[in-house]
Design a protein around this motif. Structure first.
Motif, PDB file in Angstrom:
ATOM      1  N   ALA A   1       0.761  -1.360   0.136  1.00 41.64           N
ATOM      2  CA  ALA A   1      -0.088   0.016   0.216  1.00 41.64           C
ATOM      3  C   ALA A   1       0.834   1.259  -0.027  1.00 41.64           C
ATOM      4  N   LYS A   2       2.003   1.335   0.497  1.00 40.80           N
ATOM      5  CA  LYS A   2       2.810   2.452   0.763  1.00 40.80           C
ATOM      6  C   LYS A   2       3.747   2.633  -0.609  1.00 40.80           C
ATOM      7  N   VAL A   3       4.145   1.523  -1.393  1.00 38.25           N
ATOM      8  CA  VAL A   3       5.027   1.691  -2.270  1.00 38.25           C
ATOM      9  C   VAL A   3       4.506   1.871  -3.620  1.00 38.25           C
ATOM     10  N   ILE A   4       3.299   1.375  -3.734  1.00 39.32           N
ATOM     11  CA  ILE A   4       2.693   1.403  -5.221  1.00 39.32           C
ATOM     12  C   ILE A   4       2.443   3.092  -5.326  1.00 39.32           C
ATOM     13  N   SER A   5       2.218   3.499  -6.709  1.00 43.15           N
ATOM     14  CA  SER A   5       1.805   4.813  -7.107  1.00 43.15           C
ATOM     15  C   SER A   5       0.718   4.892  -7.841  1.00 43.15           C
ATOM     16  N   PRO A   6      -0.179   5.518  -7.305  1.00 42.80           N
ATOM     17  CA  PRO A   6       0.057   6.431  -6.020  1.00 42.80           C
ATOM     18  C   PRO A   6      -0.336   5.587  -4.897  1.00 42.80           C
ATOM     19  N   PRO A   7       0.344   6.041  -3.661  1.00 45.75           N
ATOM     20  CA  PRO A   7       0.101   5.269  -2.394  1.00 45.75           C
ATOM     21  C   PRO A   7      -1.485   5.202  -2.184  1.00 45.75           C
ATOM     22  N   LEU A   8      -1.642   3.937  -1.580  1.00 43.49           N
ATOM     23  CA  LEU A   8      -2.814   3.314  -1.468  1.00 43.49           C
ATOM     24  C   LEU A   8      -3.832   3.767  -0.472  1.00 43.49           C
ATOM     25  N   THR A   9      -4.918   4.215  -0.705  1.00 42.40           N
ATOM     26  CA  THR A   9      -6.003   4.354   0.522  1.00 42.40           C
ATOM     27  C   THR A   9      -6.407   3.046   0.777  1.00 42.40           C
ATOM     28  N   THR A  10      -6.540   2.565   2.192  1.00 38.07           N
ATOM     29  CA  THR A  10      -6.784   1.145   2.411  1.00 38.07           C
ATOM     30  C   THR A  10      -7.289   1.066   3.723  1.00 38.07           C
ATOM     31  N   ILE A  11      -7.628   0.065   4.290  1.00 40.01           N
ATOM     32  CA  ILE A  11      -8.274  -0.286   5.598  1.00 40.01           C
ATOM     33  C   ILE A  11      -7.251  -0.955   6.459  1.00 40.01           C
ATOM     34  N   ARG A  12      -6.829  -0.596   7.464  1.00 35.87           N
ATOM     35  CA  ARG A  12      -5.931  -1.350   8.398  1.00 35.87           C
ATOM     36  C   ARG A  12      -6.557  -2.170   9.329  1.00 35.87           C
ATOM     37  N   VAL A  13      -6.105  -3.594   9.339  1.00 36.30           N
ATOM     38  CA  VAL A  13      -6.712  -4.576  10.194  1.00 36.30           C
ATOM     39  C   VAL A  13      -5.665  -4.854  11.442  1.00 36.30           C
ATOM     40  N   PRO A  14      -6.614  -4.744  12.588  1.00 40.68           N
ATOM     41  CA  PRO A  14      -5.669  -5.016  13.922  1.00 40.68           C
ATOM     42  C   PRO A  14      -5.187  -6.631  14.172  1.00 40.68           C
ATOM     43  N   VAL A  15      -4.458  -7.097  12.970  1.00 37.03           N
ATOM     44  CA  VAL A  15      -4.115  -8.455  12.987  1.00 37.03           C
ATOM     45  C   VAL A  15      -3.264  -8.797  14.289  1.00 37.03           C
ATOM     46  N   PHE A  16      -2.231  -8.006  14.741  1.00 38.25           N
ATOM     47  CA  PHE A  16      -1.353  -8.270  15.939  1.00 38.25           C
ATOM     48  C   PHE A  16      -2.232  -8.489  16.937  1.00 38.25           C
ATOM     49  N   GLU A  17      -3.154  -7.378  17.273  1.00 40.93           N
ATOM     50  CA  GLU A  17      -3.976  -7.380  18.416  1.00 40.93           C
ATOM     51  C   GLU A  17      -5.120  -8.615  18.486  1.00 40.93           C
ATOM     52  N   MET A  18      -5.330  -9.078  17.250  1.00 37.29           N
ATOM     53  CA  MET A  18      -6.174 -10.344  17.305  1.00 37.29           C
ATOM     54  C   MET A  18      -5.501 -11.371  18.037  1.00 37.29           C
ATOM     55  N   GLY A  19      -4.263 -11.701  17.459  1.00 37.99           N
ATOM     56  CA  GLY A  19      -3.624 -12.699  18.005  1.00 37.99           C
ATOM     57  C   GLY A  19      -3.218 -12.602  19.482  1.00 37.99           C
ATOM     58  N   SER A  20      -2.867 -11.654  19.980  1.00 39.27           N
ATOM     59  CA  SER A  20      -2.589 -11.212  21.259  1.00 39.27           C
ATOM     60  C   SER A  20      -3.454 -11.536  22.277  1.00 39.27           C
ATOM     61  N   LEU A  21      -4.957 -11.063  21.732  1.00 38.84           N
ATOM     62  CA  LEU A  21      -6.059 -11.159  22.514  1.00 38.84           C
ATOM     63  C   LEU A  21      -6.915 -12.436  22.653  1.00 38.84           C
ATOM     64  N   ALA A  22      -6.499 -13.276  21.505  1.00 39.91           N
ATOM     65  CA  ALA A  22      -7.087 -14.502  21.544  1.00 39.91           C
ATOM     66  C   ALA A  22      -6.269 -15.439  22.106  1.00 39.91           C
ATOM     67  N   VAL A  23      -4.926 -15.257  22.272  1.00 42.24           N
ATOM     68  CA  VAL A  23      -4.127 -16.240  23.317  1.00 42.24           C
ATOM     69  C   VAL A  23      -4.344 -15.688  24.558  1.00 42.24           C
ATOM     70  N   GLU A  24      -4.728 -14.671  25.140  1.00 39.36           N
ATOM     71  CA  GLU A  24      -4.947 -14.237  26.297  1.00 39.36           C
ATOM     72  C   GLU A  24      -6.005 -14.829  26.789  1.00 39.36           C
ATOM     73  N   LYS A  25      -7.243 -14.836  26.065  1.00 41.27           N
ATOM     74  CA  LYS A  25      -8.415 -15.302  26.220  1.00 41.27           C
ATOM     75  C   LYS A  25      -8.303 -16.922  26.386  1.00 41.27           C
ATOM     76  N   LEU A  26      -7.489 -17.514  25.773  1.00 39.77           N
ATOM     77  CA  LEU A  26      -7.181 -18.874  25.683  1.00 39.77           C
ATOM     78  C   LEU A  26      -6.340 -19.325  27.140  1.00 39.77           C
ATOM     79  N   CYS A  27      -5.462 -18.485  27.483  1.00 40.38           N
ATOM     80  CA  CYS A  27      -4.488 -18.735  28.557  1.00 40.38           C
ATOM     81  C   CYS A  27      -5.848 -18.546  29.911  1.00 40.38           C
ATOM     82  N   THR A  28      -6.564 -17.469  29.924  1.00 33.51           N
ATOM     83  CA  THR A  28      -7.472 -17.279  30.974  1.00 33.51           C
ATOM     84  C   THR A  28      -8.461 -18.441  31.332  1.00 33.51           C
TER      85      THR A  28
END
Length: 354
Positions: free
Chosen positions: A297-324
């Motif tokens: 998204a950042k290197v193509i021309s023109p730079p791309l308007t896009t939707i940012r997904v909270p993928v890192f947060e999904m993984g962290s929250l999921a394993v926190e719930k599982l450990c609980t």
């Protein structure tokens, strides 16, 4: 208990027994058990043969099994076959979030990969985890999962968390992101720029994420009293070439869209190339929006308007719930939908066409 029975009892093999049989020092054996790289293949082979012959179980593992715990979390990743590069771009940050969380705990992470067609079978998870000692299961994917396969986990009280996928089982924990809401949000933004003719160039039509996005696309246009042009809704496979070819096809459709929502940033890159190859400009003639906000998204021309997904947060929250759940020995019933963020760059602009 008589003496004959005493004679039948086998003494548990020790590290010293493995050393004697293999002819390898206990220090080297410890390095092998901890996967240390500075060990010769010959020594490793001898130790593995001795361990197998003696049925040796390291003391820490034996203690864990005696307590009914393994200190192991398993991550099951359900993939398309063949695995697509764009899929890894989405999944790797999720895995990173899981790994970073587990580094702060005593849990080990074990990863198993299965394909979509396997996940549709009723014994998928039974076959996946049989003969394995795990405390809980993380399930990462974006495809439907066989209901009976999940019931196997339920019946055996194996805690699990769904990441990106869904189930109708009420006693579940599900972590997802708002595909539907993200599309509604970005269309609202484009409508403010004057756009009224929208196209959707999506990924796999039956993938859960894409189903939600297509529904969001239609719902957003209905909310704005805008016409839905079904001939401007196309599906591909999330790859650059797919976006390119589908966009070329859209030039044969009527009306010509002024704004295009893409299944991911890779497809958007192909769409932009097709627009340029046809002699049009982005965003002067057609605005383009991606999904994911990966490095493309950042290197193509023109730079791309896009939707940012909270993928890192999904993984962290999921394993926190599982450990609980593992530590408290109780089930949770939660569905968490994380919001996405619209990242505005230069591929979108005010509508000039009618």
């Amino acid at each position: 208990m008589d003496n004959n029975h005493h004679k039948k009892l086998k003494k548990r093999a020790t590290l010293i027994d493995v050393a004697r049989l293999s002819g390898v020092s206990t220090g080297t054996i410890s390095r092998i058990l901890n996967n240390h790289p500075s060990v010769s293949e010959e020594a490793r082979r001898k130790v593995e043969e001795a361990i197998k012959k003696l049925n040796y179980v390291p003391l820490s593992a034996a203690r864990s099994l005696a307590k009914g715990v393994s200190n192991t979390i398993m991550l099951s990743i359900i993939e398309e076959n063949p695995i697509l590069p764009s899929t890894w771009r989405y999944e790797l940050p999720v895995v990173q979030g899981i790994y970073d969380y587990l580094k702060k705990t005593s849990y080990n992470l074990q990863i198993g990969i299965g394909f979509v067609e396997e996940a549709q079978k009723s014994k998928f998870f039974e076959n996946l985890i049989k003969d394995k000692y795990i405390d809980g299961l993380l399930i990462l994917g974006s495809w439907p999962i066989n209901y009976r396969s999940l019931l196997y986990l339920e019946d055996r009280n194996i805690p699990y968390v769904l990441i990106g996928c869904k189930s109708n089982i009420p006693t579940r924990v599900e972590i997802n992101f708002d595909n539907h809401g993200a599309i509604v949000q970005v269309i609202d933004y484009l409508v403010q720029l004057g756009h009224t003719k929208f196209a959707l160039i999506g990924g796999f039509a039956d993938q859960l994420h894409m189903v939600d996005r297509a529904n969001g696309f239609r719902d957003a246009l209905i909310k704005r009293n805008l016409k839905i042009y079904e001939n401007l809704i196309k599906f591909g496979d999330y790859q650059i070439e797919s976006g390119y070819q589908l966009m070329l096809g859209l030039f044969n459709e009527n009306p010509r869209p002024t704004a295009i929502i893409c299944g991911n940033d890779f497809m958007a890159a192909g769409v932009i190339k097709a627009i340029h190859d046809k002699g049009y400009k982005v965003p002067e003639d057609i605005s383009v929006v991606g999904f994911d906000d990966n490095e493309v998204a950042k290197v193509i021309s023109p730079p791309l308007t896009t939707i940012r997904v909270p993928v890192f947060e999904m993984g962290s929250l999921a394993v926190e719930k599982l450990c609980t759940m593992v530590q408290s020995n109780r089930k949770l019933e939660e569905i968490t939908i994380l919001p996405c963020e619209t990242i505005i760059r230069s591929s979108t602009g005010k509508c000039k066409g009618k």
